[in-house]
Design a protein around this motif. Sequence first.
Motif, PDB file in Angstrom:
ATOM      1  N   ALA A 171     -22.978  19.687 -65.539  1.00 48.65           N
ATOM      2  CA  ALA A 171     -22.010  20.521 -66.249  1.00 48.65           C
ATOM      3  C   ALA A 171     -21.671  21.757 -65.431  1.00 48.65           C
ATOM      4  N   ASN A 172     -22.653  22.238 -64.655  1.00 48.09           N
ATOM      5  CA  ASN A 172     -22.421  23.428 -63.830  1.00 48.09           C
ATOM      6  C   ASN A 172     -21.333  23.201 -62.788  1.00 48.09           C
ATOM      7  N   ALA A 173     -21.191  21.962 -62.339  1.00 42.88           N
ATOM      8  CA  ALA A 173     -20.156  21.656 -61.350  1.00 42.88           C
ATOM      9  C   ALA A 173     -18.764  21.882 -61.927  1.00 42.88           C
ATOM     10  N   ILE A 174     -18.593  21.530 -63.186  1.00 45.96           N
ATOM     11  CA  ILE A 174     -17.300  21.735 -63.840  1.00 45.96           C
ATOM     12  C   ILE A 174     -17.050  23.222 -64.033  1.00 45.96           C
ATOM     13  N   GLU A 175     -18.064  23.933 -64.485  1.00 50.87           N
ATOM     14  CA  GLU A 175     -17.940  25.379 -64.687  1.00 50.87           C
ATOM     15  C   GLU A 175     -17.604  26.095 -63.386  1.00 50.87           C
ATOM     16  N   ARG A 179     -11.728  25.743 -62.356  1.00 48.47           N
ATOM     17  CA  ARG A 179     -10.683  26.773 -62.336  1.00 48.47           C
ATOM     18  C   ARG A 179      -9.899  26.782 -61.019  1.00 48.47           C
ATOM     19  N   ASP A 180     -10.499  26.278 -59.969  1.00 43.27           N
ATOM     20  CA  ASP A 180      -9.802  26.184 -58.685  1.00 43.27           C
ATOM     21  C   ASP A 180      -9.181  24.808 -58.474  1.00 43.27           C
ATOM     22  N   VAL A 181      -9.913  23.769 -58.832  1.00 42.85           N
ATOM     23  CA  VAL A 181      -9.446  22.405 -58.579  1.00 42.85           C
ATOM     24  C   VAL A 181      -8.241  22.052 -59.442  1.00 42.85           C
ATOM     25  N   PHE A 182      -8.327  22.331 -60.727  1.00 48.63           N
ATOM     26  CA  PHE A 182      -7.306  21.872 -61.673  1.00 48.63           C
ATOM     27  C   PHE A 182      -5.909  22.435 -61.363  1.00 48.63           C
ATOM     28  N   PRO A 183      -5.740  23.754 -61.220  1.00 45.57           N
ATOM     29  CA  PRO A 183      -4.395  24.270 -60.892  1.00 45.57           C
ATOM     30  C   PRO A 183      -3.876  23.757 -59.559  1.00 45.57           C
ATOM     31  N   MET A 238     -19.001  18.713 -57.365  1.00 43.13           N
ATOM     32  CA  MET A 238     -18.100  17.869 -58.160  1.00 43.13           C
ATOM     33  C   MET A 238     -17.530  16.754 -57.294  1.00 43.13           C
ATOM     34  N   SER A 239     -17.208  15.634 -57.935  1.00 43.60           N
ATOM     35  CA  SER A 239     -16.510  14.542 -57.248  1.00 43.60           C
ATOM     36  C   SER A 239     -15.201  14.251 -57.961  1.00 43.60           C
ATOM     37  N   PRO A 267     -13.857  22.751 -50.025  1.00 47.60           N
ATOM     38  CA  PRO A 267     -13.385  23.854 -50.864  1.00 47.60           C
ATOM     39  C   PRO A 267     -12.593  23.338 -52.065  1.00 47.60           C
ATOM     40  N   PRO A 268     -12.866  23.839 -53.275  1.00 41.76           N
ATOM     41  CA  PRO A 268     -12.213  23.322 -54.493  1.00 41.76           C
ATOM     42  C   PRO A 268     -10.687  23.334 -54.436  1.00 41.76           C
ATOM     43  N   ILE A 269     -10.091  24.404 -53.941  1.00 40.89           N
ATOM     44  CA  ILE A 269      -8.625  24.474 -53.886  1.00 40.89           C
ATOM     45  C   ILE A 269      -8.075  23.421 -52.925  1.00 40.89           C
ATOM     46  N   GLU A 270      -8.732  23.279 -51.782  1.00 42.58           N
ATOM     47  CA  GLU A 270      -8.315  22.273 -50.806  1.00 42.58           C
ATOM     48  C   GLU A 270      -8.452  20.867 -51.394  1.00 42.58           C
TER      49      GLU A 270
END
Length: 294
Positions: A171-175, A179-183, A238-239, A267-270
């Motif tokens: 769950a910590n991976a989602i937290e 916020r960076d991956v989704f947008p 996260m995957s 990196p989440p945004i990448e």
Amino acid sequence: MREEIQLETLLEKVMAELEKKLGREGTSLSKEQATEAVIHAANMHAEDEKTDEPRSLIPSPKWQEGLAELIASTPARIGVWRAGTRPMTKTMLQLRRDHAAAVDAVYGEVSDALLREFDLFTVETRFENTEIYLKRPDLGRIITEQGVKTIKEKCKPKPQVQIVVSDGLSANAIEANLRDVFPALLDSLRSYGLSWGTPFFIKGGRVACMDHIGEILQPEVMVLLIGERPGLVSANSMSAYMCYRPRKGMVESERTVISNIHKGGTPPIEAGAHIGTILSKMLEQKASGVHLII
């Protein structure tokens, strides 16, 4: 003090400061003196973190440059030295800290505030509780009857892209990353002129829950953002699993995955931007997994 302080280095500096105090002022410290030593050590650590030089606890390595290159190339525990035949105290403390973080990730929950932030409604698999989830992976692949009903009521059928989020094993991976991956993912889909259905959250999901969702909504392509099994390097990884026309009976080679999405990995945004690119190629080639040419 900075929030991100490496335990082993801070512990070393705190102990050094305490030893200095004890050497000057006797065998005991007041609460104020101990606090002063901790703060001073943390400030020293903050100054040290301004450099990127790799650290080694080996007192006199025969090949200093080679050891430095090895330490810089991996987050694995190397060059930690020893105390006699056992690991050093600071190494054991760091190991126990990282193990505790991994356990917390498995037994944690994604906050309602985060789900509301992205307007994600929640459905559950048949996992019942965390203990059963760990012992029965098959139950995490099947959405409950109520969940199926909710998906049919709230989701757009046959979308071009279906986005699903699940806690999985962290769950910590989602937290830490959503916020960076989704947008970034939505921006990437827009740039390719792709549309998406109604995103939602699955509690207690396994990767193959994609297949059940595919049967329900029949999307052209689907991406599942899910918490990875935590390790002792990162509990926040996260995957993103993607596939073309998910359906029951799919084999793992038909899925495409971007793994190790976290601050110290991809990196989440990448990752969010790259997911959009891969989904676009899936739609062009009508394929995923080993059949997809990237």
